[in-house]
Design a protein around this motif. Structure first.
Motif, PDB file in Angstrom:
ATOM      1  N   TYR A 318       0.957  -1.265  -0.020  1.00  0.00           N
ATOM      2  CA  TYR A 318      -0.005   0.156  -0.083  1.00  0.00           C
ATOM      3  C   TYR A 318       0.890   1.257  -0.197  1.00  0.00           C
ATOM      4  N   MET A 319       2.059   1.121   0.703  1.00  0.00           N
ATOM      5  CA  MET A 319       2.699   2.371   0.668  1.00  0.00           C
ATOM      6  C   MET A 319       3.230   3.058  -0.657  1.00  0.00           C
ATOM      7  N   ALA A 320       3.501   2.074  -1.354  1.00  0.00           N
ATOM      8  CA  ALA A 320       4.071   2.293  -2.912  1.00  0.00           C
ATOM      9  C   ALA A 320       2.612   3.096  -3.381  1.00  0.00           C
ATOM     10  N   ARG A 321       1.441   2.761  -3.283  1.00  0.00           N
ATOM     11  CA  ARG A 321       0.317   3.379  -3.670  1.00  0.00           C
ATOM     12  C   ARG A 321       0.358   4.851  -3.161  1.00  0.00           C
ATOM     13  N   VAL A 322       0.552   5.035  -1.966  1.00  0.00           N
ATOM     14  CA  VAL A 322       0.386   6.421  -1.170  1.00  0.00           C
ATOM     15  C   VAL A 322       1.432   7.254  -1.717  1.00  0.00           C
ATOM     16  N   SER A 323       2.830   6.690  -2.341  1.00  0.00           N
ATOM     17  CA  SER A 323       3.593   7.591  -3.036  1.00  0.00           C
ATOM     18  C   SER A 323       2.980   7.989  -4.146  1.00  0.00           C
ATOM     19  N   PHE A 324       2.213   6.946  -4.880  1.00  0.00           N
ATOM     20  CA  PHE A 324       1.734   7.378  -6.299  1.00  0.00           C
ATOM     21  C   PHE A 324       0.962   8.375  -6.229  1.00  0.00           C
ATOM     22  N   ILE A 325      -0.104   8.345  -5.241  1.00  0.00           N
ATOM     23  CA  ILE A 325      -1.229   9.401  -5.190  1.00  0.00           C
ATOM     24  C   ILE A 325      -0.820  10.865  -4.731  1.00  0.00           C
ATOM     25  N   THR A 326       0.412  10.685  -3.916  1.00  0.00           N
ATOM     26  CA  THR A 326       0.711  12.006  -3.416  1.00  0.00           C
ATOM     27  C   THR A 326       1.841  12.565  -3.823  1.00  0.00           C
ATOM     28  N   ASP A 327       2.593  11.987  -4.814  1.00  0.00           N
ATOM     29  CA  ASP A 327       3.923  12.488  -5.265  1.00  0.00           C
ATOM     30  C   ASP A 327       3.604  13.731  -5.966  1.00  0.00           C
ATOM     31  N   ARG A 328       2.758  14.136  -6.756  1.00  0.00           N
ATOM     32  CA  ARG A 328       2.651  15.380  -7.442  1.00  0.00           C
ATOM     33  C   ARG A 328       2.525  16.465  -6.401  1.00  0.00           C
ATOM     34  N   LEU A 329       1.656  16.308  -5.388  1.00  0.00           N
ATOM     35  CA  LEU A 329       1.596  17.408  -4.663  1.00  0.00           C
ATOM     36  C   LEU A 329       2.866  17.766  -3.764  1.00  0.00           C
ATOM     37  N   LEU A 330       3.679  16.701  -3.118  1.00  0.00           N
ATOM     38  CA  LEU A 330       4.531  16.822  -2.269  1.00  0.00           C
ATOM     39  C   LEU A 330       5.724  17.236  -3.133  1.00  0.00           C
ATOM     40  N   ARG A 331       6.244  16.763  -4.193  1.00  0.00           N
ATOM     41  CA  ARG A 331       7.214  17.267  -4.995  1.00  0.00           C
ATOM     42  C   ARG A 331       7.614  18.628  -5.144  1.00  0.00           C
TER      43      ARG A 331
ATOM     44  N   SER B   4       4.496   9.669 -22.537  1.00  0.00           N
ATOM     45  CA  SER B   4       3.643  10.534 -21.932  1.00  0.00           C
ATOM     46  C   SER B   4       2.160  11.095 -22.709  1.00  0.00           C
ATOM     47  N   GLU B   5       2.172  10.702 -23.932  1.00  0.00           N
ATOM     48  CA  GLU B   5       1.011  11.092 -24.886  1.00  0.00           C
ATOM     49  C   GLU B   5       0.105  10.120 -24.817  1.00  0.00           C
ATOM     50  N   LEU B   6       0.542   8.782 -24.248  1.00  0.00           N
ATOM     51  CA  LEU B   6      -0.389   7.733 -24.410  1.00  0.00           C
ATOM     52  C   LEU B   6      -1.575   7.615 -23.212  1.00  0.00           C
ATOM     53  N   LYS B   7      -2.663   7.199 -23.605  1.00  0.00           N
ATOM     54  CA  LYS B   7      -3.832   7.299 -22.727  1.00  0.00           C
ATOM     55  C   LYS B   7      -4.212   6.097 -22.101  1.00  0.00           C
ATOM     56  N   PRO B   8      -4.648   6.031 -20.931  1.00  0.00           N
ATOM     57  CA  PRO B   8      -4.745   4.676 -20.046  1.00  0.00           C
ATOM     58  C   PRO B   8      -5.636   3.714 -20.836  1.00  0.00           C
ATOM     59  N   GLY B   9      -5.181   2.383 -20.651  1.00  0.00           N
ATOM     60  CA  GLY B   9      -5.913   1.426 -21.586  1.00  0.00           C
ATOM     61  C   GLY B   9      -5.188   1.056 -22.823  1.00  0.00           C
ATOM     62  N   GLN B  10      -4.312   1.907 -23.253  1.00  0.00           N
ATOM     63  CA  GLN B  10      -3.801   1.897 -24.586  1.00  0.00           C
ATOM     64  C   GLN B  10      -2.292   1.180 -24.443  1.00  0.00           C
ATOM     65  N   THR B  11      -1.925   0.486 -25.435  1.00  0.00           N
ATOM     66  CA  THR B  11      -0.738  -0.291 -25.419  1.00  0.00           C
ATOM     67  C   THR B  11       0.416   0.155 -26.309  1.00  0.00           C
ATOM     68  N   GLU B  40      -1.488   1.793 -17.553  1.00  0.00           N
ATOM     69  CA  GLU B  40      -2.361   1.230 -16.552  1.00  0.00           C
ATOM     70  C   GLU B  40      -3.179   2.165 -16.161  1.00  0.00           C
ATOM     71  N   ARG B  41      -2.651   3.292 -15.821  1.00  0.00           N
ATOM     72  CA  ARG B  41      -3.417   4.292 -14.925  1.00  0.00           C
ATOM     73  C   ARG B  41      -2.498   5.476 -14.811  1.00  0.00           C
ATOM     74  N   ILE B  42      -3.294   6.708 -14.417  1.00  0.00           N
ATOM     75  CA  ILE B  42      -2.837   8.011 -14.351  1.00  0.00           C
ATOM     76  C   ILE B  42      -3.079   8.288 -12.898  1.00  0.00           C
ATOM     77  N   ALA B  43      -1.877   8.931 -11.958  1.00  0.00           N
ATOM     78  CA  ALA B  43      -2.341   9.280 -10.674  1.00  0.00           C
ATOM     79  C   ALA B  43      -3.504  10.134 -10.536  1.00  0.00           C
ATOM     80  N   PRO B  44      -4.404  10.227  -9.633  1.00  0.00           N
ATOM     81  CA  PRO B  44      -5.586  11.259  -9.312  1.00  0.00           C
ATOM     82  C   PRO B  44      -5.117  12.639  -9.778  1.00  0.00           C
ATOM     83  N   LEU B  45      -3.986  13.162  -9.305  1.00  0.00           N
ATOM     84  CA  LEU B  45      -3.536  14.586  -9.824  1.00  0.00           C
ATOM     85  C   LEU B  45      -2.834  14.571 -11.097  1.00  0.00           C
ATOM     86  N   GLY B  46      -3.062  13.667 -11.990  1.00  0.00           N
ATOM     87  CA  GLY B  46      -2.483  13.796 -13.318  1.00  0.00           C
ATOM     88  C   GLY B  46      -1.000  13.343 -13.531  1.00  0.00           C
ATOM     89  N   ASP B  47      -0.544  12.915 -12.395  1.00  0.00           N
ATOM     90  CA  ASP B  47       1.053  12.666 -12.424  1.00  0.00           C
ATOM     91  C   ASP B  47       1.452  11.941 -11.138  1.00  0.00           C
TER      92      ASP B  47
END
Lengths: 655, 76
Positions: A318-331, B4-11, B40-47
């Motif tokens: 789970y920790m790797a996912r926490v980094s994944f969702i918060t990295d943008r903000l904290l960076r 970086s131009e690829l969309k989720p679900g695309q190979t 696979e996916r993009i993080a909620p904040l786009g990155d």
């Protein structure tokens, strides 16, 4: 091989390969932590006796390749290249995640090609069985020319076979996987073409040994979990819920055991004081050494609890996912997705929080997190805040339900958090990066935590704290004890004589007299002298020499402020906040004729405590985590400066 | 095109890298030219983003994804 000879085995593998779990299974509690020779990278070694042969295992930091990038990753290639290195192994046990065979074999074959004996352990074979792949282990063993064992965390059968093979003679790999010599002079280009060639060679081998089955289960479970846990709304909600749980538990669940520890130590000190002959030695043992040890032991519940949670979060993936969702903000603030847990735990206590920064892989981001975490308002500030707030903030309600005192407290917590973020932003531009900030990281599949690893991780963290930071804490405690119990010349003797005069005995009970003597002694002691010496410096903040003494003594820990105030105002019982408050409230500033603890002074003092590094345990842990006095020194200087300037502004504006 | 131009679900298939420092790290992690990847996916904040490569999930920042040159695979 002679029986008395120690065989040296290196454990190597990718991160998340289950290498450390295997290390724990092989060595149990028989571990010790040290440094790799010449570098400040933690070395975990463990011992086991197998078939009457003593074996020393060394757990090398997880890495993906021998082309070193960070200090951690450099250790393995350096040790392998240096035959005279004391930890140079007789044989490498390479742990590979069977579900990630292609990538695992990259480092594995790199190590084999250095010409060292290697045994391959295909770990997580249970997960492979559930996946869509099948590996022909016998064929793979033939292709690579090495011994292979299969293992998983639950079934110990493969591990027994592995153990037995360690006492048999080791064989140097028969052939090189990357046989063709690459003629390229540029080092980086050479590494790149070698990497591509090596993957080609591995691909050829895997074609012969891996076959596809029907569709797998586990990765689809991971996918479903990721859909929720990294969801733009639920992802953050769940994360906040997890944080809340962690924060609540270290804050509240540890309260009771901490109280027990304190009670135990205070009754033990009392018993010692009554039993041992009166004198300097007894005083030193009880008020210096024992007080210091108690200050170390009292942190254990918080550290243990925090690391139970962190190990579970790490172990499950789970920790790797926490980094994944918060990295943008904290960076943006020079932090990392993994800085969140340390920062939030800092609200309970900075000591375990700073130990938790180990999970931040980038050096610069880790240092910034360490530097700002003590700005988060920890629980030791709470007694100081409550005393001062109750002194100057009325206990009224606004809008019918919001308590003004509660709001003041919340504002102090908020100020701490904002300061941490802003200082991080400043440090981002000051501290030079040792390595480029990468975020190329594996998102491991979810799995249930391995409880034995969780337990061992907790034991390891507690041990590190007690033995590394503990030394410094006890030392500072002894110094502070000496400062407040000694005075130059025969000052103390004079005080005793002065109060022995008959008029005191008539006016005061023996108990009151005792308190008066204690007050007088503290003022005359070295700590008192320091308090007086500090007065010109801290007068612009609205502080007098009495507060100066409290600043000196509470360097041990912030909550000592309350106890010192109790002694200064001759209130024997330091738990009796009400009477300390009354005394402080009645104190008149002789220069202005007004109350000494005006609103301006109280707020100035609170802001000072919000920012100042008044905690020897934090200094000790920063030292042991960064392995250098540079960082705790810088931290002490910047936090003191910040505290002084902010308190100055607050007092000058409010007075 | 870039990853970086690829969309989720695309190979897509990895072609080349435009950043020498990063390329070695990607190569070592199994992102070798010719390898098929799935966004696979993009993080909620786009990155950052997560890709599937060589049977596992790898996450990386958008700025890092810009350095991977790909050719998209159309599969419908």
């Amino acid at each position: 091989m002679a029986a008395e000879q120690t065989i040296k085995i290196a454990l190597a593998g990718n991160p998340n390969s289950g290498k450390s779990t295997l290390f724990n299974i092989l060595t149990g509690l028989n571990q010790k932590i040290g440094n790799f020779p010449g570098v400040t990278v933690d070395k975990k070694s463990g011992f086991a006796k197998i078939n009457n042969t003593q074996i020393e295992f060394t757990d090398f930091p997880g890495s993906y390749s021998l082309n070193a990038l960070s200090a951690d990753e450099k250790v393995l290639p350096d040790v392998l290249a240096d035959k005279n290195n004391p930890v140079h192994p007789d044989c490498v046990v390479y742990v590979a995640d069977a579900t990630n065979l292609r990538r695992s074999l990259f480092l594995c074959t790199q190590i084999m090609d250095t010409g060292i004996p290697l045994i391959l352990v295909l770990n997580m074979i249970d997960l492979l069985e559930k996946s869509d792949e099948e590996i022909d282990v016998v064929k793979l063993s033939g292709e690579l020319g090495i011994k292979i064992f299969t293992a998983n965390a639950r079934d110990k059968k493969g591990i027994e076979e592995l153990k037995n093979s360690l006492t048999e003679p080791f064989e140097i790999p028969k052939k090189k996987i990357l046989s063709s010599e690459i003629t390229e002079t540029d080092k980086a280009k050479k590494q790149r073409s070698e990497t591509i060639e090596r993957y080609k060679a591995i691909g050829e081998i895997l074609k012969k040994v891996v076959s596809k089955k029907s569709v797998g289960l586990n990765s689809s479970l991971t996918k479903k979990l990721d859909n929720i846990l990294t969801h733009r709304i639920f992802g953050f909600l769940i994360f906040f819920a997890v944080l809340f749980l962690v924060f609540q538990s270290i804050f509240s669940w540890s309260a009771l055991p901490m109280e027990w520890i304190e009670q135990l130590f205070s009754s033990f000190s009392e018993w010692l004081l009554n039993t041992l002959p009166q004198g300097v030695l007894t005083e030193l043992v009880v008020n210096g050494i024992l007080a210091g040890i108690s200050g170390v032991v009292v942190f254990i519940p918080q550290i243990a609890l925090l690391f139970v949670f962190i190990s579970i979060l790490e172990d499950t993936g789970y920790m790797a996912r926490v980094s994944f969702i918060t990295d943008r903000l904290l960076r943006k603030f020079g932090l990392n997705g993994r800085s969140v847990i340390p920062l939030i735990s800092g609200v309970a206590c900075a000591v375990p929080a700073i130990m938790a920064t180990r999970t931040i892989p980038n050096w610069k981001e880790r240092i910034i997190t360490i530097m700002v975490t003590p700005l988060m308002s920890c629980s030791a500030r709470l007694p100081v805040y409550t005393l001062l707030i109750s002194l100057v903030v009325p206990s009224e309600k606004v809008f019918g339900f919001l308590n003004v005192q509660g709001i003041a407290l919340m504002v102090l917590y908020l100020i701490g958090f904002l300061a941490a973020i802003l200082v991080a932003l400043v440090l981002k531009f000051i501290i030079k990066a040792r390595e480029r900030s990468f975020f190329i990281m594996e998102l491991p599949v979810y799995r249930s935590p391995r409880w034995s690893s969780v337990g061992l991780a907790v034991v390891e963290k507690v041990k590190t704290f007690v033995f590394e930071a503990g030394k410094v804490i006890v030392a500072i405690s002894i110094i502070l004890w000496a400062l407040s119990s000694y005075a130059p010349g025969n000052r103390f003797q004079k005080i005793e004589e002065h109060f022995r005069a008959p008029e005191f005995a008539q006016q005061h009970t023996p108990e009151e007299l005792e308190k008066l003597i204690a007050t007088e002694k503290l003022e005359q002691s070295y700590a008192g002298i320091m308090g007086h010496a500090l007065e010109p410096v801290i007068r612009p903040l609205g502080f007098d020499w009495k507060i100066g003494i409290a600043l000196v003594t509470s360097f041990a820990a912030r909550e000592v402020f309350v106890g010192t105030m109790a002694t200064i105002y001759s209130v024997g019982d330091e738990n009796n906040t009400l009477s300390i408050r009354e005394k402080m409230q009645a104190e008149i500033n002789p220069e202005t004729g007004e109350k000494r603890y005006s609103t301006a002074v109280a707020f100035s003092l609170m802001i000072f405590y919000a920012f100042a590094m008044q905690c020897m345990s934090t200094i000790a842990i920063v030292y042991s985590e960064t392995k250098s006095w540079k960082w705790p020194a810088l931290q002490f200087i910047y936090m003191s400066a910040l505290a002084y300037l902010s308190a100055l502004v607050v007092y000058q504006v409010m007075k | 095109m870039k990853l970086s131009e690829l969309k989720p679900g695309q190979t897509a298939v990895i072609k080349d890298f435009s950043d020498d420092d990063l390329s070695l790290r990607f190569l070592e992690m199994g992102c070798v030219p010719g390898e098929e990847i799935l966004l696979e996916r993009i993080a909620p904040l786009g990155d950052p983003i997560a890709i599937r490569v060589s049977g596992y999930s790898l996450c990386l920042r958008q700025s890092e994804a810009e350095s991977i040159i790909i050719s998209s695979v159309d599969r419908n």
